[in-house]
Design a protein around this motif. Structure first.
Motif, PDB file in Angstrom:
ATOM      1  N   THR A  62       0.862  -1.192   0.000  1.00  0.00           N
ATOM      2  CA  THR A  62       0.000   0.000   0.000  1.00  0.00           C
ATOM      3  C   THR A  62       0.897   1.241   0.000  1.00  0.00           C
ATOM      4  O   THR A  62       0.925   2.023   0.947  1.00  0.00           O
ATOM      5  N   THR A  63       1.599   1.400  -1.093  1.00  0.00           N
ATOM      6  CA  THR A  63       2.638   2.430  -1.190  1.00  0.00           C
ATOM      7  C   THR A  63       2.112   3.852  -1.048  1.00  0.00           C
ATOM      8  O   THR A  63       2.838   4.729  -0.600  1.00  0.00           O
ATOM      9  N   GLY A  64       0.876   4.094  -1.399  1.00  0.00           N
ATOM     10  CA  GLY A  64       0.315   5.434  -1.303  1.00  0.00           C
ATOM     11  C   GLY A  64       0.087   5.909   0.126  1.00  0.00           C
ATOM     12  O   GLY A  64      -0.194   7.079   0.353  1.00  0.00           O
ATOM     13  N   GLN A  65       0.204   5.023   1.095  1.00  0.00           N
ATOM     14  CA  GLN A  65      -0.030   5.375   2.495  1.00  0.00           C
ATOM     15  C   GLN A  65       1.243   5.764   3.246  1.00  0.00           C
ATOM     16  O   GLN A  65       1.179   6.184   4.402  1.00  0.00           O
ATOM     17  N   TRP A  66       2.417   5.592   2.624  1.00  0.00           N
ATOM     18  CA  TRP A  66       3.674   5.984   3.268  1.00  0.00           C
ATOM     19  C   TRP A  66       3.772   7.503   3.284  1.00  0.00           C
ATOM     20  O   TRP A  66       3.419   8.169   2.317  1.00  0.00           O
ATOM     21  N   ARG A  67       4.265   8.050   4.395  1.00  0.00           N
ATOM     22  CA  ARG A  67       4.457   9.501   4.524  1.00  0.00           C
ATOM     23  C   ARG A  67       5.892   9.764   4.955  1.00  0.00           C
ATOM     24  O   ARG A  67       6.426   9.079   5.835  1.00  0.00           O
ATOM     25  N   ASP A  68       6.510  10.742   4.328  1.00  0.00           N
ATOM     26  CA  ASP A  68       7.875  11.125   4.678  1.00  0.00           C
ATOM     27  C   ASP A  68       7.854  11.993   5.926  1.00  0.00           C
ATOM     28  O   ASP A  68       6.930  12.792   6.129  1.00  0.00           O
TER      29      ASP A  68
END
Length: 107
Positions: free
Chosen positions: A42-48
């Motif tokens: 679920t790559t869209g849920q990663w936050r920097d």
């Protein structure tokens, strides 16, 4: 850092001692295979984020690059120092420090 909930709900229930690998699968302890897999897919849920504070009890405060801050806890700490960049998956409770991944509990 901001005041957080009592860490006894996290740290004191684990039986691992210094130098041992934690096997508890609660948030902030062992990163399970399924947890790691769903976070990676679920790559869209990663936050920097940037680490702005850490303490000896395993709590860290992260400044999210898209705004706001979040407090996270990991049994052995997050493995990052103040001012270090990280990525955090708040949905599945995973933090990425370089290629390393750890389970986190989100306050």
């Amino acid at each position: 850092m901001t005041q957080r909930s009592d860490t006894s709900t996290h740290g004191t229930t684990c039986t691992a001692h210094a130098g041992e690998r934690c096997t508890m699968q609660r948030p902030g302890h062992l990163l399970g295979a399924m947890q790691a897999r769903v976070a990676e897919t679920t790559t869209g849920q990663w936050r920097d984020a940037i680490v702005v504070a850490t303490d000896a009890s395993g709590w860290s405060t992260l400044a999210l690059l898209d705004g706001g801050t979040v407090d996270v806890w990991s049994h052995a700490g997050i493995g990052a120092s103040v001012d270090e960049p990280v990525a955090v998956h708040l949905v599945y409770g995973v933090i990425a420090v370089g290629s390393a991944r750890r389970s986190i509990a989100v306050a």
